[in-house]
Design an enzyme around this catalytic site. Sequence first.
Site, PDB file in Angstrom:
ATOM      1  N   LYS A 130      39.979  36.129  23.783  1.00 54.58           N
ATOM      2  CA  LYS A 130      40.847  34.545  24.114  1.00 54.58           C
ATOM      3  C   LYS A 130      39.443  33.245  24.030  1.00 54.58           C
ATOM      4  CE  LYS A 130      42.421  33.620  29.740  1.00 54.58           C
ATOM      5  NZ  LYS A 130      42.222  33.904  30.559  1.00 54.58           N
ATOM      6  N   SER A 160      46.472  34.676  32.828  1.00 53.24           N
ATOM      7  CA  SER A 160      46.444  34.005  31.567  1.00 53.24           C
ATOM      8  C   SER A 160      46.339  34.302  30.401  1.00 53.24           C
ATOM      9  CB  SER A 160      45.696  32.750  31.679  1.00 53.24           C
ATOM     10  OG  SER A 160      44.496  33.170  32.445  1.00 53.24           O
ATOM     11  N   SER A 171      43.869  36.926  35.424  1.00 54.96           N
ATOM     12  CA  SER A 171      44.291  37.053  34.336  1.00 54.96           C
ATOM     13  C   SER A 171      44.124  37.539  33.563  1.00 54.96           C
ATOM     14  CB  SER A 171      44.050  35.416  34.189  1.00 54.96           C
ATOM     15  OG  SER A 171      44.657  34.577  34.630  1.00 54.96           O
TER      16      SER A 171
END
Lengths: 486, 95
Positions: free
Chosen positions: A80, A155, A179
């Site tokens: 990420k 996210s 997330s």
Amino acid sequence: MASTFDLRLQDLHSKLNGKEVSVAELVEASYKRIADTDFEIKAFLTLNEEQARKDAAELDNQLASGAECGLLFGLPAGIKDNIVTENLLTTCASQFLSNYNPIYNATVSRKLKAAQSVTIGKLNMDEFAMGGSNENSSFYPTRNPWHTDYVPGGSSGGSAAAVAAGQVYFSLGSDTGGSIRQPASYCGVVGLKPTYGLVSRFGLVAFASSLDQIGPITKNVEDSAYVLQAIAGYDELDSTSAKVEIPDYSSSLTGDVKGLRIGVPKEYLGQGIDPKVKESVLAALKVYESLGATWEEVSLPHTEYAIATYYLLASSEASSNLARFDGVRYGVRADNPDSLIDLYRKSRSQGFGPEVKRRIMLGTYALSSGYYDAYYLKAQKVRTLIKQDFDEVFKQFDVIIGPTAPTTAFKIGEQVGDPLTMYLNDICTIPVNLAGVPAISIPCGLADNMPVGLQIIGKAFDEATVLRVAHAFEQNTEHHKLRPQL
Amino acid sequence: MSITIKDVEHVAALARLELSEEEKEQFTDQLNAILKYAEKLGELDTNNVEPTSHVQPITNVMREDVPRPSVGVEKAMRNAPDEEDGQFRVPAVLE
């Protein structure tokens, strides 16, 4: 389509050891799949092709030499984009950091390197991890591999979509209010949020420091255990890192849940839940019953206060954490400022997107003189009550099980412009971050051809039980084998 | 209690944000909606509840004050938007 990436980690390692496949071939397969699918999915922000190919060649040489291999040897991984990687752009999907080339590695980046996975690239996300749909990426939204009109969740939407689309073998995400788990649920993969303090946050660009945790996204529970093994552990560079013994997670996967006591919170199956999601969760509970576990309805009475508590606390922490983005030492600086203060203002206003500004505004307000007691302190006190809800249930139950999200993925654009509705998607995940306990989301079926996630919540630092319970379900069902048609 | 555009301007100044007229109006509405929702917390009596700042039972973490190598000027300046002689350059602070 059958993919090498569908193999269990141990089977893939046997193939590598038996010279049936090389690391270089795995890395090429990863880039080929990205070339074939990512024009549509848009899971990646930055590719690491040159370095990944070099790393693969080195690992293949090492394998040929017979030297001992790392735990995640040769596995193509995505990271990420809020996890710092030395010499590899780390943008947090923000225009502010669009040119940020880190001079150091996050502890987890270092640990992945030590475990010998290969970093394929950096994954798309909601800007600074603020959002639940990846529509807040300032570059482009990621699309759900199961249906590209739908969001992948967020996210860590890029992290979940890349694994679901077979672009990488596993990925890392971060979870502040759901997330990792919510996008894993929406994309039909396995996402684990460890106990707060188990995995070092050093080098994770801070959103809400008291809630953020890094964790793995994988295709099955066993692989989740291996990746967790590689990244967990005390780190002196993170002052909230826990000094706890790290067990051997894969050896906890016994398949045995006989006598397990499951609490099912009525608040997670109440108002707002899609009946088809509820049906999948109840069917999963039947599977556990058939394996000798028992379940009972329980109450986490302060659940209805969790979202308000979370948005006050997380936004307050964010407003403080994001003060570091001033355009002086790194990031994109606005042109022609009149003064130093104007430089800060212009750089921040041009660099941050609307959701980030909204949360900075909310947090600054909640911390400002005259409102601190009414909002921030009040929310910290309610956080205590929410944590106590979990403590009470865990006196009598081994795990808590419910849905990961009240619905399956929604359509892109459907909830934009209504931040409050978007926040309500996180009702089943946010309380877990406030309490700091671990939880996993695993696939438990489809509703209208979109994946449903089952959430298993455990006691603090009891990832071994969470993984064992998740694994037992997987061993007795086929849901995790379903793949999107891409 | 509701937020006015004036409050939004004040908070934006504290947060070092410059907002357009449109953003100011939008944030006024949205922050009002979020704060109205947050008023829910007022239903709970928390007079005798200790606040939780984070869940780990840790307060201060200390280490020996031993010098260690640092990253060095060249690396530290790598991402500088503007620099001069190994220092970050900004507009004049003093008139």
